[in-house]
Design an enzyme around this catalytic site. Structure first.
Site, PDB file in Angstrom:
ATOM      1  N   ASP A  17       0.860  -1.182   0.000  1.00  0.00           N
ATOM      2  CA  ASP A  17       0.000   0.000   0.000  1.00  0.00           C
ATOM      3  C   ASP A  17       0.895   1.229   0.000  1.00  0.00           C
ATOM      4  O   ASP A  17       1.988   1.222   0.595  1.00  0.00           O
ATOM      5  CB  ASP A  17      -0.919   0.020   1.229  1.00  0.00           C
ATOM      6  CG  ASP A  17      -1.914   1.173   1.173  1.00  0.00           C
ATOM      7  OD1 ASP A  17      -2.944   1.038   0.508  1.00  0.00           O
ATOM      8  OD2 ASP A  17      -1.623   2.227   1.781  1.00  0.00           O
ATOM      9  N   GLU A  67       1.058   5.694   0.313  1.00  0.00           N
ATOM     10  CA  GLU A  67       0.457   7.001   0.569  1.00  0.00           C
ATOM     11  C   GLU A  67       1.165   7.981  -0.349  1.00  0.00           C
ATOM     12  O   GLU A  67       2.385   7.886  -0.571  1.00  0.00           O
ATOM     13  CB  GLU A  67       0.606   7.413   2.034  1.00  0.00           C
ATOM     14  CG  GLU A  67      -0.045   6.448   3.029  1.00  0.00           C
ATOM     15  CD  GLU A  67      -1.520   6.239   2.776  1.00  0.00           C
ATOM     16  OE1 GLU A  67      -2.181   7.171   2.283  1.00  0.00           O
ATOM     17  OE2 GLU A  67      -2.015   5.124   3.040  1.00  0.00           O
ATOM     18  N   HIS A  72      -5.402   4.914   6.433  1.00  0.00           N
ATOM     19  CA  HIS A  72      -4.670   5.732   5.460  1.00  0.00           C
ATOM     20  C   HIS A  72      -3.199   5.881   5.820  1.00  0.00           C
ATOM     21  O   HIS A  72      -2.563   6.864   5.439  1.00  0.00           O
ATOM     22  CB  HIS A  72      -5.320   7.117   5.300  1.00  0.00           C
ATOM     23  CG  HIS A  72      -6.704   7.051   4.731  1.00  0.00           C
ATOM     24  ND1 HIS A  72      -6.959   6.683   3.432  1.00  0.00           N
ATOM     25  CD2 HIS A  72      -7.909   7.298   5.313  1.00  0.00           C
ATOM     26  CE1 HIS A  72      -8.272   6.706   3.215  1.00  0.00           C
ATOM     27  NE2 HIS A  72      -8.866   7.068   4.341  1.00  0.00           N
ATOM     28  N   ASP A  94      -2.786  -0.157   6.336  1.00  0.00           N
ATOM     29  CA  ASP A  94      -3.676  -0.530   5.238  1.00  0.00           C
ATOM     30  C   ASP A  94      -3.215  -1.827   4.567  1.00  0.00           C
ATOM     31  O   ASP A  94      -4.041  -2.646   4.133  1.00  0.00           O
ATOM     32  CB  ASP A  94      -3.749   0.589   4.208  1.00  0.00           C
ATOM     33  CG  ASP A  94      -4.567   1.783   4.701  1.00  0.00           C
ATOM     34  OD1 ASP A  94      -4.976   1.763   5.875  1.00  0.00           O
ATOM     35  OD2 ASP A  94      -4.796   2.714   3.911  1.00  0.00           O
TER      36      ASP A  94
END
Length: 577
Positions: free
Chosen positions: A33, A35, A175, A180
């Site tokens: 994942d 960001e 998030h 995540d």
């Protein structure tokens, strides 16, 4: 799955003996994942955090987490959403350092992400920016899987937060990349558990899973037992031995397995599989041989679940008769009568359109029946309109009529320019008069003629050759050989490693099928269906093919109908808009 350039994946070796795919229990997944500062790397957004979890057999093998210095300000709303501030990333490594570290961590695994195009897209973009070769990862998208597996009764949507709640994830998505990724691991395991009860046991089955494939279909996977991993044709049969469906593949076993393991979602195929009790195969030396045998077997058995190629005999030809006053007629087959033929057409409607285009261009008689050289009949209305030279009433000059027939024959067999010019001129006049429907009708007639003329010329160029022997170096490095006689595949083989190539070709040619055609001009389909000859032409015209021997002249006219195909297609496209 990651592998070094030029290195064969360990799975590729395993596939040669692992006949049912890669068991999920033994597959290593790397769930990742990201960001970021925005939604598009191409638009300038940067990665701010990478989190990943490597798992196999339900056990965590390792975790990876790093903040990434984006070298730009993090938008305030992104900072609020993720909790990642500018001060947190100021001392973090740049993407040039973080990406290689992640790729080392993920090497050798199947890459998993929720909405994978976003995360994987960012990673691939920055790999390209760094001139770094992107490993050949296999990608699994839990969002896509969830949409196939989870119903609206289970969850309101397929967002990560909703799925994490459904599968009681031990980590709530917030998030942040690692959190995540951990939540996505629980979602992945939850999805695998659900489909496991429906017989999904391998990565291949998971990748192609569809709820539309029933458990009863999956239970029939044993029908693929013992089928070869080689090119060939497969025939699904019912309890009475009736052939239900015929197909072909470069790897028969893998293709047949797909009918039971979810990649086949057509409802008709599901019905066919429910009726099937046996799968028979015909092993072939090459993929082309398999394609040709498939066509022949479909024409022979006419299986109810095949939609195409079942009735190759249901075609129409335009015939330019061989008689004192030649005419054009629609016929169902080519015979040994010295006439010329245009086609085949897949329907009578298309043949009639092309026939009209020819009659609009050449004033040959349209009456039926044989007419003697000295015929004396009453002229028809077409003669009065100037659309027929009227040999029926004796006014036609035999030499002038013969000259028109020669022009017609030229248009059909070599150069269609006369027809193209006449029909185009009429289309233009009709369009100028705003008679658009009539113009479209002329366009369709011309398109039908041009396609048929191109097809006839291409087919005849090969069917007039007594023999063509050609070879091609395949992707696996071996040389495939095909012997074609009068447009029919007569022999196929692959030169064994270390064998004398010339000797192998000679032996294959000697043992090839004997093909006999009429003594007169062979025409477009003397020894095989048009579909078979077209498949062979496609192979002969493919890259890397080398001609070994040609008995005859394999050529198409430079000013033939094929050069008008692009214009015809563009005209039809414009009219369909």
């Amino acid at each position: 799955m990651a592998k070094n350039p030029g290195e064969t994946s360990r799975w590729e070796h395993q596939r040669s003996f692992d006949e049912i795919g890669r068991p999920l229990q033994g597959t290593t997944f790397c769930v990742v994942d990201l960001e970021t500062t925005g939604g598009s790397a191409k638009a300038g957004s940067m990665i701010t955090e990478i989190g990943a979890v490597k798992v196999r057999g339900g056990e965590v093998l390792g975790e990876f987490q790093t903040l990434v210095n984006p070298r730009t300000e993090i938008p305030a709303f992104i900072a609020v959403l993720t909790g990642i501030s500018n001060s947190m990333v100021v001392d973090a490594p740049p993407i040039e350092t973080a990406l290689p570290a992640f790729l080392d961590f993920a090497a050798g695994s199947v890459l998993v992400a929720h909405n994978a195009p976003f995360d994987v897209g960012f990673l691939q973009y920055f790999a390209e920016e760094q001139s770094r070769t992107w490993p050949a990862f296999e990608i699994l998208d839990t969002a896509v899987l969830a949409r196939r597996i989870v119903s609206r009764d289970d969850a309101p949507n397929c967002k990560l937060s909703s799925l994490a709640s459904l599968f009681r994830s031990t980590t709530a998505p917030n998030h942040r990349a690692l959190s995540d990724a951990r939540a996505t691991v629980d979602v992945l395991h939850g999805l695998i558990e659900r489909v496991g009860t429906q017989g999904v046991q391998t990565l291949e089955e998971l990748q192609t899973f569809s709820a539309r494939v029933t458990s009863s279909q999956r239970r029939k996977r044993h029908l693929a037992d013992g089928l070869p991993h080689s090119p060939g044709v497969y025939l699904f049969k019912d309890a009475g031995g009736r052939v239900l469906y015929i197909g072909t593949s470069k790897d028969v076993r893998r293709r047949v397995l797909s009918y039971f393991t979810a990649s086949e979602t057509r409802s008709r195929m599901g019905e066919m599989v429910r009726l099937a009790t046996e799968v028979a195969t015909v092993t072939c030396a090459t993929p082309l041989e398999a394609e040709v045998r498939e066509l022949r077997l479909i024409a022979e058995h006419k299986p109810p679940y095949n939609r195409r190629s079942r009735f190759p005999e249901k075609v129409t030809f335009i015939k330019l008769t061989n008689e004192p006053w030649p005419r054009l007629s629609l016929v169902k087959r080519v015979v040994d009568d010295g006439a010329d033929y245009l086609g085949p057409f897949s329907s009578r409607r298309l043949a009639e359109q092309a026939l009209t285009a020819l009659h609009e261009t050449f004033p040959v008689r349209q009456c039926t029946g044989t007419m003697s050289r000295s015929a004396r009949r009453t002229a028809c209305a077409l003669a009065e309109l100037g659309r027929c030279l009227s040999p029926c009433d004796g006014t036609a000059d035999p030499h002038s009529y013969a000259a028109v027939v020669r022009q017609l024959r030229e248009a059909v067999l070599r150069c269609p320019e006369d027809v193209v010019e006449v029909v185009n001129a009429r289309m233009t006049r009709l369009a100028d008069d705003e008679r658009f429907e009539d113009a479209i009708a002329h366009r369709d007639r011309l398109a039908a003629f041009v396609r048929a003329a191109s097809r006839t010329q291409r087919l005849t160029s090969l069917t007039e050759c007594r023999e063509v022997v050609a070879t091609r170096r395949e992707d696996d490095g071996r040389w495939s050989i095909h012997v074609v006689r009068f447009g029919r595949l007569a022999g196929a083989g692959v030169i064994p490693a270390g064998a004398d190539a010339r000797l192998f070709v000679d032996q294959l040619t000697l043992g090839a099928e004997t093909v006999i055609t009429p003594a007169l001009t062979p025409g477009p389909t003397p020894a095989a269906s048009a579909a078979e000859t077209e498949r062979i032409l496609r192979w002969l015209e493919s890259p890397r093919v080398r001609l070994v021997d040609v008995d005859g002249e394999w050529s198409c006219p430079v000013d033939g109908a094929s050069r008008h195909m692009v214009q015809s297609a563009a005209s039809e496209f414009a009219g369909a808009r």
